[in-house]
Design a protein around this motif. Structure first.
Motif, PDB file in Angstrom:
ATOM      1  N   SER A  69       0.817  -1.217   0.000  1.00 41.21           N
ATOM      2  CA  SER A  69       0.000   0.000   0.000  1.00 41.21           C
ATOM      3  C   SER A  69       0.852   1.269   0.000  1.00 41.21           C
ATOM      4  O   SER A  69       0.408   2.305  -0.499  1.00 41.21           O
ATOM      5  N   LYS A  70       2.067   1.201   0.545  1.00 45.35           N
ATOM      6  CA  LYS A  70       2.933   2.392   0.555  1.00 45.35           C
ATOM      7  C   LYS A  70       3.245   2.853  -0.859  1.00 45.35           C
ATOM      8  O   LYS A  70       3.163   4.044  -1.177  1.00 45.35           O
ATOM      9  N   ARG A 123      -6.641   0.433  14.090  1.00 42.81           N
ATOM     10  CA  ARG A 123      -6.927   0.885  12.722  1.00 42.81           C
ATOM     11  C   ARG A 123      -5.806   0.402  11.816  1.00 42.81           C
ATOM     12  O   ARG A 123      -4.623   0.525  12.144  1.00 42.81           O
ATOM     13  N   TYR A 124      -6.167  -0.125  10.658  1.00 44.34           N
ATOM     14  CA  TYR A 124      -5.162  -0.731   9.783  1.00 44.34           C
ATOM     15  C   TYR A 124      -5.650  -0.686   8.332  1.00 44.34           C
ATOM     16  O   TYR A 124      -6.827  -0.438   8.061  1.00 44.34           O
ATOM     17  N   ILE A 125      -4.724  -0.950   7.421  1.00 44.08           N
ATOM     18  CA  ILE A 125      -5.042  -0.964   6.000  1.00 44.08           C
ATOM     19  C   ILE A 125      -5.044  -2.397   5.502  1.00 44.08           C
ATOM     20  O   ILE A 125      -4.278  -3.232   5.987  1.00 44.08           O
ATOM     21  N   VAL A 126      -5.938  -2.673   4.536  1.00 44.19           N
ATOM     22  CA  VAL A 126      -6.107  -4.055   4.096  1.00 44.19           C
ATOM     23  C   VAL A 126      -6.585  -4.064   2.645  1.00 44.19           C
ATOM     24  O   VAL A 126      -7.186  -3.097   2.164  1.00 44.19           O
ATOM     25  N   ASP A 127      -6.306  -5.151   1.950  1.00 46.17           N
ATOM     26  CA  ASP A 127      -6.819  -5.352   0.600  1.00 46.17           C
ATOM     27  C   ASP A 127      -8.349  -5.324   0.634  1.00 46.17           C
ATOM     28  O   ASP A 127      -8.969  -5.938   1.495  1.00 46.17           O
ATOM     29  N   TYR A 128      -8.963  -4.611  -0.321  1.00 42.93           N
ATOM     30  CA  TYR A 128     -10.411  -4.407  -0.262  1.00 42.93           C
ATOM     31  C   TYR A 128     -11.206  -5.708  -0.378  1.00 42.93           C
ATOM     32  O   TYR A 128     -12.361  -5.780   0.042  1.00 42.93           O
ATOM     33  N   LYS A 129     -10.605  -6.752  -0.944  1.00 39.40           N
ATOM     34  CA  LYS A 129     -11.297  -8.028  -1.077  1.00 39.40           C
ATOM     35  C   LYS A 129     -11.047  -8.966   0.105  1.00 39.40           C
ATOM     36  O   LYS A 129     -11.658 -10.029   0.194  1.00 39.40           O
ATOM     37  N   LYS A 130     -10.139  -8.574   1.014  1.00 40.76           N
ATOM     38  CA  LYS A 130      -9.789  -9.469   2.122  1.00 40.76           C
ATOM     39  C   LYS A 130     -10.065  -8.845   3.481  1.00 40.76           C
ATOM     40  O   LYS A 130      -9.485  -9.219   4.485  1.00 40.76           O
ATOM     41  N   ARG A 131     -10.976  -7.883   3.509  1.00 38.01           N
ATOM     42  CA  ARG A 131     -11.262  -7.157   4.752  1.00 38.01           C
ATOM     43  C   ARG A 131     -11.842  -8.085   5.823  1.00 38.01           C
ATOM     44  O   ARG A 131     -11.395  -8.088   6.966  1.00 38.01           O
TER      45      ARG A 131
END
Length: 305
Positions: free
Chosen positions: A212-213, A248-256
């Motif tokens: 994501s970076k 709070r974290y970032i994740v692939d939109y299909k693997k939330r």
């Protein structure tokens, strides 16, 4: 035969219309044959889909040029008739024309493409097809929780791209931010709890953070937007009942959904292994005082009567 030739020479308008219909039907048949040939020949879904759509678009462009060459400046009466009918057709079929215009807008502006996850007109799903009139989606949500397919295939008019907001989960930045709260009981080892949460989040989310970076740098360079933190973050709030951890974290939109499940499972297991140094809190109720009822006195009064 001579009579047919004579009739065609006398009725140029009808002759041109018949020729036009013949060529249009021939072009549509060629498009259909080529689409079937490509469907059987190309194994890759993405290449097959794009090739079929490319042939379809080329065929429509040829039909447009054919129409212009037949009915512009050559058949005066027909052109006049088309002009008179166009106003009525534009009113009665305005939604159809708007859908066709929407398909060109989607294609050239690249609002979304097959494979994208979008939300439009209150409908959320994965785009599986885009034609000249409709966008077809595999629906997500409704009676099914989280980001799971409901099983319904939705056809939505392309005109909706002009009528409201379009949420694209995968264009430019295929990640989303997610969060959940973790209640920790007062008296627990807060530093130990923090270290458990930070360690597990770093382990589970390291791949998403690194990917994501790079994607976020592209977004910052493309749009007028400030830089954002993509590493997992932890915020602590003191409530009346417990210490609340907000992760709070970032994740692939299909693997939330799956990622949240993994985090809950690993964090819960690690907390159990602390031997009650860290305890998850739950809502409790304390009864301060039960009002006394003088049953004996009431019983005596009833006996005297």
């Amino acid at each position: 035969m001579e009579q047919l030739v004579e009739w065609m020479n006398e009725n140029t308008l009808a002759t041109n219309i018949l020729k036009y219909v013949f060529w249009v039907v021939l072009i549509l048949l060629i498009i259909s044959v080529l689409r079937k040939f490509i469907k059987k020949s190309l194994p890759d879904n993405s290449i097959r889909y794009k090739s079929q759509k490319g042939i379809e678009i080329i065929g429509y462009i040829i039909i447009i040029f054919l129409s212009v060459s037949y009915f512009t400046g050559n058949v005066k009466d027909f052109t006049l008739a088309i002009g008179l009918l166009s106003a009525g057709i534009a009113i009665t079929l305005q939604e159809l024309f708007l859908s066709i215009a929407g398909s060109f807008y989607i294609f050239f502006v690249k609002v979304y493409k097959p494979g994208d996850r979008i939300e439009i007109n209150g409908i959320k799903g994965d785009v599986i097809d885009i034609d000249s009139i409709y966008t077809t989606m595999m629906e997500i949500g409704q009676w099914v929780s989280s980001d799971n397919y409901s099983g319904r295939i939705v056809k939505l008019s392309n005109s909706f791209v002009f009528k409201g907001a379009i949420y694209n989960y995968s264009k430019d930045f295929p990640f989303v931010w997610d969060e959940f709260n973790l209640p920790i009981r007062y008296g627990s080892d807060v530093e130990l709890a923090k270290s458990i949460v930070v360690r597990i989040c770093s382990e589970v989310l390291s791949e998403y953070v690194s990917e994501s970076k790079a994607k976020w740098r592209e977004v910052v360079n493309k749009y007028y937007i400030e830089d954002a933190q993509v590493e997992p973050s932890l915020a602590i709030t003191m409530t009346d009942n417990w210490i609340q951890f907000n992760i709070r974290y970032i994740v692939d939109y299909k693997k939330r959904r799956f990622t949240k499940h993994v985090l809950h499972e690993k964090i819960g297991k690690a907390i159990l292994e602390t031997n009650d140094k860290v305890i998850l809190a739950s809502a409790t109720f304390e009864i301060v005082k039960i009002p006394q009822i003088n049953i004996e006195e009431e019983h005596k009064e009833a006996s005297n009567k």
